[in-house]
Design a protein around this motif. Sequence first.
Motif, mmCIF file in Angstrom:
data_model
loop_
_atom_site.group_PDB
_atom_site.id
_atom_site.type_symbol
_atom_site.label_atom_id
_atom_site.label_comp_id
_atom_site.label_asym_id
_atom_site.label_seq_id
_atom_site.Cartn_x
_atom_site.Cartn_y
_atom_site.Cartn_z
ATOM 1 N N ILE A 10 0.692 -0.798 0.023
ATOM 2 C CA ILE A 10 -0.124 0.031 0.301
ATOM 3 C C ILE A 10 0.640 1.192 -0.039
ATOM 4 O O ILE A 10 1.984 1.203 0.300
ATOM 5 C CB ILE A 10 -1.174 0.038 1.324
ATOM 6 C CG1 ILE A 10 -0.466 0.300 2.399
ATOM 7 C CG2 ILE A 10 -1.862 -1.278 1.023
ATOM 8 C CD1 ILE A 10 -0.461 0.191 4.307
ATOM 9 N N ASP A 11 0.232 2.525 -0.549
ATOM 10 C CA ASP A 11 0.995 3.642 -0.221
ATOM 11 C C ASP A 11 1.173 4.571 1.254
ATOM 12 O O ASP A 11 -0.097 4.386 1.997
ATOM 13 C CB ASP A 11 0.657 4.426 -1.060
ATOM 14 C CG ASP A 11 0.656 5.798 -1.079
ATOM 15 O OD1 ASP A 11 1.910 6.053 -2.024
ATOM 16 O OD2 ASP A 11 0.920 6.852 -0.521
ATOM 17 N N LYS A 75 5.687 8.398 13.528
ATOM 18 C CA LYS A 75 5.386 6.876 14.034
ATOM 19 C C LYS A 75 4.283 6.816 13.056
ATOM 20 O O LYS A 75 3.211 7.016 12.976
ATOM 21 C CB LYS A 75 5.141 6.801 15.055
ATOM 22 C CG LYS A 75 5.129 5.389 15.826
ATOM 23 C CD LYS A 75 5.018 5.798 17.583
ATOM 24 C CE LYS A 75 3.474 5.831 17.577
ATOM 25 N NZ LYS A 75 2.984 5.282 19.202
ATOM 26 N N ILE A 76 4.689 5.668 12.798
ATOM 27 C CA ILE A 76 4.068 4.731 11.202
ATOM 28 C C ILE A 76 3.728 3.447 12.013
ATOM 29 O O ILE A 76 4.555 2.807 12.559
ATOM 30 C CB ILE A 76 4.934 4.624 9.716
ATOM 31 C CG1 ILE A 76 4.690 5.931 9.429
ATOM 32 C CG2 ILE A 76 3.976 3.847 9.335
ATOM 33 C CD1 ILE A 76 3.861 7.071 9.333
ATOM 34 N N THR A 77 2.406 2.875 12.285
ATOM 35 C CA THR A 77 2.443 1.755 12.630
ATOM 36 C C THR A 77 1.235 0.935 11.444
ATOM 37 O O THR A 77 0.740 1.574 11.323
ATOM 38 C CB THR A 77 1.598 2.030 14.039
ATOM 39 O OG1 THR A 77 2.609 2.021 15.357
ATOM 40 C CG2 THR A 77 1.706 0.284 14.716
ATOM 41 N N LEU A 78 1.589 -0.345 11.824
ATOM 42 C CA LEU A 78 0.858 -1.326 10.760
ATOM 43 C C LEU A 78 0.614 -2.220 11.344
ATOM 44 O O LEU A 78 1.103 -3.344 12.071
ATOM 45 C CB LEU A 78 1.970 -1.775 9.664
ATOM 46 C CG LEU A 78 0.998 -2.810 8.484
ATOM 47 C CD1 LEU A 78 -0.578 -2.136 7.546
ATOM 48 C CD2 LEU A 78 1.814 -3.100 7.238
ATOM 49 N N LEU A 94 -1.808 2.968 11.037
ATOM 50 C CA LEU A 94 -1.439 4.336 11.778
ATOM 51 C C LEU A 94 -0.262 5.621 11.506
ATOM 52 O O LEU A 94 0.928 5.164 10.907
ATOM 53 C CB LEU A 94 -1.460 4.120 12.901
ATOM 54 C CG LEU A 94 -3.041 2.951 13.338
ATOM 55 C CD1 LEU A 94 -2.495 1.697 13.333
ATOM 56 C CD2 LEU A 94 -3.328 3.070 15.296
ATOM 57 N N GLN A 95 -1.134 6.885 11.458
ATOM 58 C CA GLN A 95 0.122 7.915 11.586
ATOM 59 C C GLN A 95 -0.316 8.511 12.681
ATOM 60 O O GLN A 95 -1.035 9.552 13.369
ATOM 61 C CB GLN A 95 0.023 8.778 10.018
ATOM 62 C CG GLN A 95 0.960 10.462 10.215
ATOM 63 C CD GLN A 95 1.101 10.425 9.002
ATOM 64 O OE1 GLN A 95 1.174 10.492 8.072
ATOM 65 N NE2 GLN A 95 1.122 11.702 9.271
ATOM 66 N N THR A 101 -5.275 4.103 7.150
ATOM 67 C CA THR A 101 -6.428 3.295 5.956
ATOM 68 C C THR A 101 -6.359 2.278 6.786
ATOM 69 O O THR A 101 -5.651 1.705 7.009
ATOM 70 C CB THR A 101 -5.719 4.098 4.065
ATOM 71 O OG1 THR A 101 -5.946 2.870 4.036
ATOM 72 C CG2 THR A 101 -4.243 2.647 4.807
ATOM 73 N N THR A 102 -7.354 1.798 5.799
ATOM 74 C CA THR A 102 -7.536 0.299 6.515
ATOM 75 C C THR A 102 -8.170 -0.581 4.908
ATOM 76 O O THR A 102 -8.462 0.207 4.037
ATOM 77 C CB THR A 102 -9.045 0.486 7.673
ATOM 78 O OG1 THR A 102 -10.336 0.572 6.340
ATOM 79 C CG2 THR A 102 -8.374 1.101 8.600
ATOM 80 N N GLY A 103 -8.058 -1.332 4.936
ATOM 81 C CA GLY A 103 -8.829 -2.665 4.312
ATOM 82 C C GLY A 103 -8.475 -4.547 4.373
ATOM 83 O O GLY A 103 -8.275 -4.363 5.136
ATOM 84 N N GLN A 104 -8.434 -4.821 3.383
ATOM 85 C CA GLN A 104 -8.453 -6.877 3.848
ATOM 86 C C GLN A 104 -8.370 -6.667 2.058
ATOM 87 O O GLN A 104 -8.357 -6.623 1.395
ATOM 88 C CB GLN A 104 -10.303 -7.087 3.756
ATOM 89 C CG GLN A 104 -9.196 -8.771 3.981
ATOM 90 C CD GLN A 104 -11.164 -9.082 4.075
ATOM 91 O OE1 GLN A 104 -12.220 -9.849 3.603
ATOM 92 N NE2 GLN A 104 -11.809 -9.261 5.658
ATOM 93 N N ARG A 105 -6.943 -8.463 2.680
ATOM 94 C CA ARG A 105 -7.160 -8.587 1.235
ATOM 95 C C ARG A 105 -7.190 -10.272 1.566
ATOM 96 O O ARG A 105 -7.407 -11.124 2.380
ATOM 97 C CB ARG A 105 -5.557 -8.687 0.950
ATOM 98 C CG ARG A 105 -4.870 -7.331 0.640
ATOM 99 C CD ARG A 105 -3.796 -6.755 0.317
ATOM 100 N NE ARG A 105 -3.640 -7.585 -1.220
ATOM 101 C CZ ARG A 105 -2.461 -8.364 -1.811
ATOM 102 N NH1 ARG A 105 -1.552 -8.171 -1.137
ATOM 103 N NH2 ARG A 105 -2.642 -8.431 -2.986
ATOM 104 N N THR A 106 -7.435 -11.092 0.638
ATOM 105 C CA THR A 106 -7.823 -12.492 0.128
ATOM 106 C C THR A 106 -6.934 -12.797 -0.627
ATOM 107 O O THR A 106 -6.094 -12.377 -1.500
ATOM 108 C CB THR A 106 -9.434 -13.109 -0.257
ATOM 109 O OG1 THR A 106 -9.350 -12.417 -1.996
ATOM 110 C CG2 THR A 106 -9.956 -11.784 0.630
#
Length: 376
Positions: A10-11, A75-78, A94-95, A101-106
């Motif tokens: 992701i960006d 601070k960047i948190t994934l 999170l910044q 941004t949020t999302g889902q991948r399958t």
Amino acid sequence: MSHLVELLKIDCLGKPLRLEGSLAGWQQLFWGDNLVSVIQASPNNEGLKSHTFELSTQDPALVTDGEPVPLQTIKITLETDLQWQPFIIDYRLLQDDEVITTGQRTAKDIERQTPTTPIPEKRQFSVVGLASLGFKLLKSAKVIKVLLAGASVAAYSWLFSFQFALALIACLVFHEYGHIRAMKYFGMKTKGIYLIPFMGGLALSDEKINTRWQDVVISIMGPTFGLLMSIASLVAYWVTGNIFFAGLATFNALLNLFNLLPILPLDGGHILKSISFSMNSMMGLVACILGAAVGVYISYSLGLALLGFLLLIGSAEIVFEWKTRHQSHLLPLDRYGQIFSAVWYFLTVGALIGIIWYFAASGDEMLALPLEILKS
């Protein structure tokens, strides 16, 4: 380090944020080309994970003539919630503790992606692999396809007749077309079909697969198309009574049956390896061994000595490599995928053997030859 699956891309502040992981529990996070966070391999390879790193940046709004540009630390948190089988990953970026941004991948997303990091190929010496490499070097010249097709027609004409050789070539092309159709279904670019005298054919693509499901479908669609061709020839024989169609049905069934042997680089080797390597527990290994034992027992009980022997050798190879399943970049099959793939495989094998057995009972020596080969 194991080969890793590209789980997410992701960006993030103008650069790609890329998360890679493996079934062994290893995860690593890249911001651009920089490795910014690592989670070591552990038995806890699923569930909630968090990667945090800091970036130093300059805020253009605070630029003043003649004054130093102040630095800011961000601070960047994934945060991810990962499930391997079936594959689902939910994520939040999170910044400074604020969700941006949020999302889902399958698994569908993984199938369609082109990995940023090229997947290294495991080189194994084999005649088929060597031939494949040679043809990849020459595949830009269309004349190569014509020459190979001509050589194949000549080779099979020497064994049988010219008419039967042409029909057999058509069966081989139809088999390889099954692979091509599967590749195109997954959005892969194909390079065409190459016929190899006495060895069958190759359907080539420069693109790499990302999941075990892709490996199964691409591999099994060739023999499935081959089975359809044998069934069509069987029906033509019933309608016309022409022995030509009977020979075509049984010899084509034999070629496709050998393609389904659990030996790499044959189609069956790819199929059963993907199924067994997707089993993540010791019960999976036990099931693989029991399945192989039953297959060998049935083969010998039916007098199919050659089939049983090759099944034993191929299954043993897969069992010995089972412990390396976590070292693959391929996304594993879920439980449904494992069962569906196994049923598809064994139904195809059973149908091909049934066609061979049917014509062997006709009393014709030539039509009985495929069964005699399996019994040798």
